[in-house]
Design a protein around this motif. Structure first.
Motif, mmCIF file in Angstrom:
data_model
loop_
_atom_site.group_PDB
_atom_site.id
_atom_site.type_symbol
_atom_site.label_atom_id
_atom_site.label_comp_id
_atom_site.label_asym_id
_atom_site.label_seq_id
_atom_site.Cartn_x
_atom_site.Cartn_y
_atom_site.Cartn_z
ATOM 1 N N UNK A 1 -12.871 19.099 -103.599
ATOM 2 C CA UNK A 1 -12.586 19.775 -102.336
ATOM 3 C C UNK A 1 -13.810 19.788 -101.435
ATOM 4 N N UNK A 2 -13.616 19.429 -100.168
ATOM 5 C CA UNK A 2 -14.714 19.454 -99.210
ATOM 6 C C UNK A 2 -15.437 18.127 -99.075
ATOM 7 N N UNK A 3 -15.179 17.180 -99.983
ATOM 8 C CA UNK A 3 -15.830 15.884 -99.846
ATOM 9 C C UNK A 3 -15.120 15.090 -98.749
ATOM 10 N N UNK A 4 -15.858 14.171 -98.117
ATOM 11 C CA UNK A 4 -15.279 13.406 -97.012
ATOM 12 C C UNK A 4 -14.041 12.645 -97.472
ATOM 13 N N UNK A 5 -14.091 12.132 -98.705
ATOM 14 C CA UNK A 5 -12.958 11.366 -99.221
ATOM 15 C C UNK A 5 -11.724 12.255 -99.338
ATOM 16 N N UNK A 6 -11.930 13.457 -99.833
ATOM 17 C CA UNK A 6 -10.792 14.371 -99.989
ATOM 18 C C UNK A 6 -10.238 14.770 -98.625
ATOM 19 N N UNK A 7 -11.116 15.203 -97.724
ATOM 20 C CA UNK A 7 -10.664 15.672 -96.418
ATOM 21 C C UNK A 7 -9.937 14.549 -95.672
ATOM 22 N N UNK A 8 -10.559 13.372 -95.676
ATOM 23 C CA UNK A 8 -9.983 12.247 -94.943
ATOM 24 C C UNK A 8 -8.637 11.807 -95.490
ATOM 25 N N UNK A 9 -8.485 11.852 -96.813
ATOM 26 C CA UNK A 9 -7.232 11.401 -97.399
ATOM 27 C C UNK A 9 -6.164 12.487 -97.361
ATOM 28 N N UNK B 1 -5.523 11.281 -104.934
ATOM 29 C CA UNK B 1 -6.586 10.775 -104.063
ATOM 30 C C UNK B 1 -7.601 9.871 -104.749
ATOM 31 N N UNK B 2 -7.403 9.576 -106.031
ATOM 32 C CA UNK B 2 -8.078 8.406 -106.603
ATOM 33 C C UNK B 2 -7.254 7.852 -107.758
ATOM 34 N N UNK B 3 -7.649 6.693 -108.248
ATOM 35 C CA UNK B 3 -6.853 6.009 -109.270
ATOM 36 C C UNK B 3 -6.785 6.790 -110.571
ATOM 37 N N UNK B 4 -7.928 7.343 -110.977
ATOM 38 C CA UNK B 4 -7.987 8.048 -112.251
ATOM 39 C C UNK B 4 -6.992 9.197 -112.302
ATOM 40 N N UNK B 5 -6.937 9.959 -111.207
ATOM 41 C CA UNK B 5 -6.045 11.111 -111.180
ATOM 42 C C UNK B 5 -4.585 10.666 -111.112
ATOM 43 N N UNK B 6 -4.328 9.562 -110.403
ATOM 44 C CA UNK B 6 -2.963 9.021 -110.383
ATOM 45 C C UNK B 6 -2.544 8.667 -111.796
ATOM 46 N N UNK B 7 -3.500 8.104 -112.559
ATOM 47 C CA UNK B 7 -3.211 7.730 -113.937
ATOM 48 C C UNK B 7 -2.908 8.965 -114.777
#
Lengths: 321, 356
Positions: free
Chosen positions: A159-167, A218-224
């Motif tokens: 939470x709060x990282x640019x990747x999280x916010x942007x996605x 919001x990333x591959x690992x979590x999708x898995x």
């Protein structure tokens, strides 16, 4: 006596030549922990491969997962008197003071991979992925499916990282705007983008009887991680399944799942910024000016999104991490 | 003691965890009877699987239950806990993956070999802990703090790759379900480890020796028991448990993540031992209590998730319930309750001191 003097002088000169050779451009690089994800691993490797002594650099690498450790490292670099600092920030805020101190010390700052919330004058250039663009591409792809109902399980990153916010933002905005778009459950994999945490959230949603037809991780690992929970619960997914699986980063193994039809979408996020920054530093060292920056001093990496129905083995070889 | 008395004594230790489990079950029954429904479904790989809250509780608690068993032994023998189980679990996983990568292919055979190697490596690390505790007489928490803080870095050294992937039908058969058997495999692994330990206790005196070392080392030594050996043995058994748990953890996701494999499990394991009514200061122990404790912890988590408590808040609610259980099981409350019980039953009986 004279002989000895000459010899000593020669030795000193030789030594100074040697140290001069070893002295490269002093660079301090602050990154996140490589064990975080396949993306980060590729990113760290890209930097260590580029900023080498052979390439004319004297680079120090720090990988730290949290903002406070990163700031500490940045302060250390300023005291050390490096010429350039390269940062991929764990959090978008809290950097102003350190960046100002760097500016005062005459150190040039480059941002890579992730943006920082601050005045663009505080950094020389930012070589970043437009995370919001990534989110928008993904949401546009989802919309193009033309489903009647969009019931989404949303697994957020740190939470709060640019990747999280942007996605996250394009998705949440879409869900607020459209009647038939609902976020059934929202959870986060935490600071380490933990697939296990994602699995637990999905398990909880399934056991609570919440029905969803889209997984937006919001990333591959979590999708898995979510997919494991779906498999355990006997819910089908992928091209011919009940649930649409979306991931980000384009790890090789993830793209292979796309090709196998087990997932539906993977958004690219390029981890290769080192060469661009290397080029810019070389330009500056040669007395040149950096060109091609936008009003935010950014250079945006061009990125794609892959669809399971159109992906080819060639794409996997070219874009897989 | 007669058999009946023995039975009553063992039940009294399990009373609190059993009551806690019962209350949780009752609470869920009133909240939503559907909580207990179990269904059969077919997943992506075409396997029939059982689904439902109960299955997911028993399945998800597997790693915890296995580690809690080992933790009980160390607690009983050493009077302290090993807080490095999660970190050493990551090392075990790293060794497992390293060996599998060296083999190239993943079959049941290579996984077994890799598990044995990982087990040996884990036992080495546990013996390091054990030596510090048993020979150098360092407080267990301090001794194991070393590997707690550096274990995950070691795991990273063993296996430079950030998140190595293992995809094979064998891996998913271990981490999820074996085709044709709808019950998750980790449940069977818990049974297997439990059975093995039960057999060890049945045919050796280890259980008795462990208790006597835990209660009074000096007395144990005078009776010909070597406390150092018994303590080391408890760490070895814990090592085996950690390896099996780590195998489950790796196979569940089909990938190894040094940072998140078995993360924070040490605290839950100690908690499971405590909830199970075992004395954290060593001595008498009951494996069944710790296993029960593990399932209670998982049931609590699943219940909270089912009530749609957000993951961020789950830990706080969990803490409240756990405080209640632990306080209810504390000696002071137990004594007060026994007194109350006796007063209710026999009027004057409560005033008399119990003669055992």
């Amino acid at each position: 006596m004279k002989k000895i003097l000459v010899l000593t002088l020669a030795l000193i000169m030789a030594l100074s030549c040697f140290t001069a050779l070893a002295e490269g451009i002093k660079v301090g690089i602050i990154n996140l922990d490589p064990s975080e994800s396949g993306y980060r691993q590729a990113n760290v490797k890209n930097l260590t491969d580029t900023f080498t002594a052979e390439n004319g650099y004297d680079a120090t690498f720090v990988t730290a997962p949290t903002a406070d450790k990163q700031l500490e490292a940045a302060n250390g670099f300023i005291t050390d008197g490096v010429q350039y600092i390269l940062v991929s920030a764990a959090e978008t805020t809290g950097w102003d003071e350190v960046l100002e101190a760097a500016n005062e010390a005459g150190i040039k700052v480059f941002l890579f991979d992730r943006m920082i919330d601050c005045d663009p004058s505080l950094y020389t250039a930012a070589v970043v992925s437009d995370m919001r663009q990534e989110g928008e591409t993904a949401v546009a792809w989802l919309e193009s499916l033309g489903l009647e109902e969009y019931n989404i399980l949303h697994i957020q990153g740190q939470l709060g990282s640019a990747a999280q916010v942007g996605r996250s933002d394009p998705l949440t905005e879409k869900c607020e705007a459209e009647e038939n778009w609902t976020i059934v459950r929202e959870g986060t994999g935490g600071d380490s983008w933990d697939p296990n945490e994602a699995r637990k959230i999905a398990e909880a949603a399934i056991n609570a009887g919440e029905s969803f037809n889209i997984v937006y991780a919001e990333n591959d690992g979590m999708a898995d991680g979510v997919v494991q929970a779906l498999d355990a619960a006997g819910i089908t997914h992928g091209v011919n399944g009940d649930v649409i699986i979306m991931g980000f980063d384009c790890n090789k193994w993830a793209l292979e799942k796309l090709l196998a039809g087990e997932w539906n979408y993977d958004g690219q996020c390029s981890p290769f910024q080192a060469e661009v920054i290397d080029g810019m530093i070389k330009t500056l060292e040669a007395g040149g000016e950096i060109e091609g920056l936008n009003e935010l001093n950014q250079i945006i990496s061009v990125e794609k999104g892959f669809d399971a129905t159109t992906i080819t083995q060639e794409d996997i070889d070219n874009y897989g991490l | 003691m007669t058999n009946q008395k023995k039975w009553v004594a063992s039940l009294s230790q399990l009373l609190i965890p059993l009551v806690a489990l019962g209350l949780l079950l009752l609470f869920n029954l009133f909240r939503d009877p559907g909580f207990f429904s179990i269904q059969v479904a077919v997943n992506n790989s075409g396997n029939r699987v059982l689904t439902g809250n109960l299955i997911s509780i028993i399945d998800s608690a597997s790693e915890l239950a296995i580690i809690a068993m080992g933790m009980t032994l160390v607690t009983a023998a050493c009077g302290g806990q090993d807080i490095s189980v999660g970190a050493v679990g990551a090392i075990s996983g790293a060794v497992l993956v390293k060996v599998l990568q060296a083999f190239g292919g993943i079959t049941l055979g290579t996984i077994l070999v890799a598990l044995v190697v990982a087990c040996l490596a884990t036992i080495c690390f546990k013996l390091f802990n054990g030596t510090l505790v048993a020979v150098f007489k360092i407080q267990p928490m301090i001794a194991t703090l070393i590997l707690y803080s550096c274990g995950r870095s070691i795991a990273y050294w063993i296996n430079g790759d950030a998140t190595p992937q293992l995809s094979s039908p064998v891996v998913s058969a271990i981490g999820m379900t074996i085709p044709g058997i709808p019950i998750p495999t980790p449940i069977f692994l818990v049974l297997l480890v439990g059975l093995l330990l039960a057999l060890v206790f049945r045919f050796t005196n280890i259980s008795l020796y462990t208790q006597s070392v835990g209660i009074n080392q000096g007395a144990a030594r005078l009776n010909g028991i070597n406390p150092v050996v018994i303590k080391l043995l408890s760490f070895v058994l814990l090592g085996v448990c950690v390896s099996v748990a780590s195998l489950i953890g790796v196979c569940r996701l089909g990938q190894l993540n040094h940072k998140t494999l078995l993360v924070d499990i040490e605290m839950d394991a100690i908690l499971a031992v405590a909830i199970g009514g075992n004395n954290l200061g060593g001595g008498k122990f009951k494996l069944s209590g710790s296993i029960l404790g593990a399932y209670i912890i998982q049931m609590l988590t699943t219940t909270l998730y089912a009530m749609k408590v957000s993951p961020v808040n789950v830990k706080a609610y969990k803490a409240i319930v756990i405080i209640v259980i632990v306080v209810a099981g504390s000696p002071v409350v137990k004594e007060k309750l026994t007194q109350l019980w006796k007063r209710l039953r026999g009027g004057t009986a409560g005033a008399r001191k119990e003669v055992g």
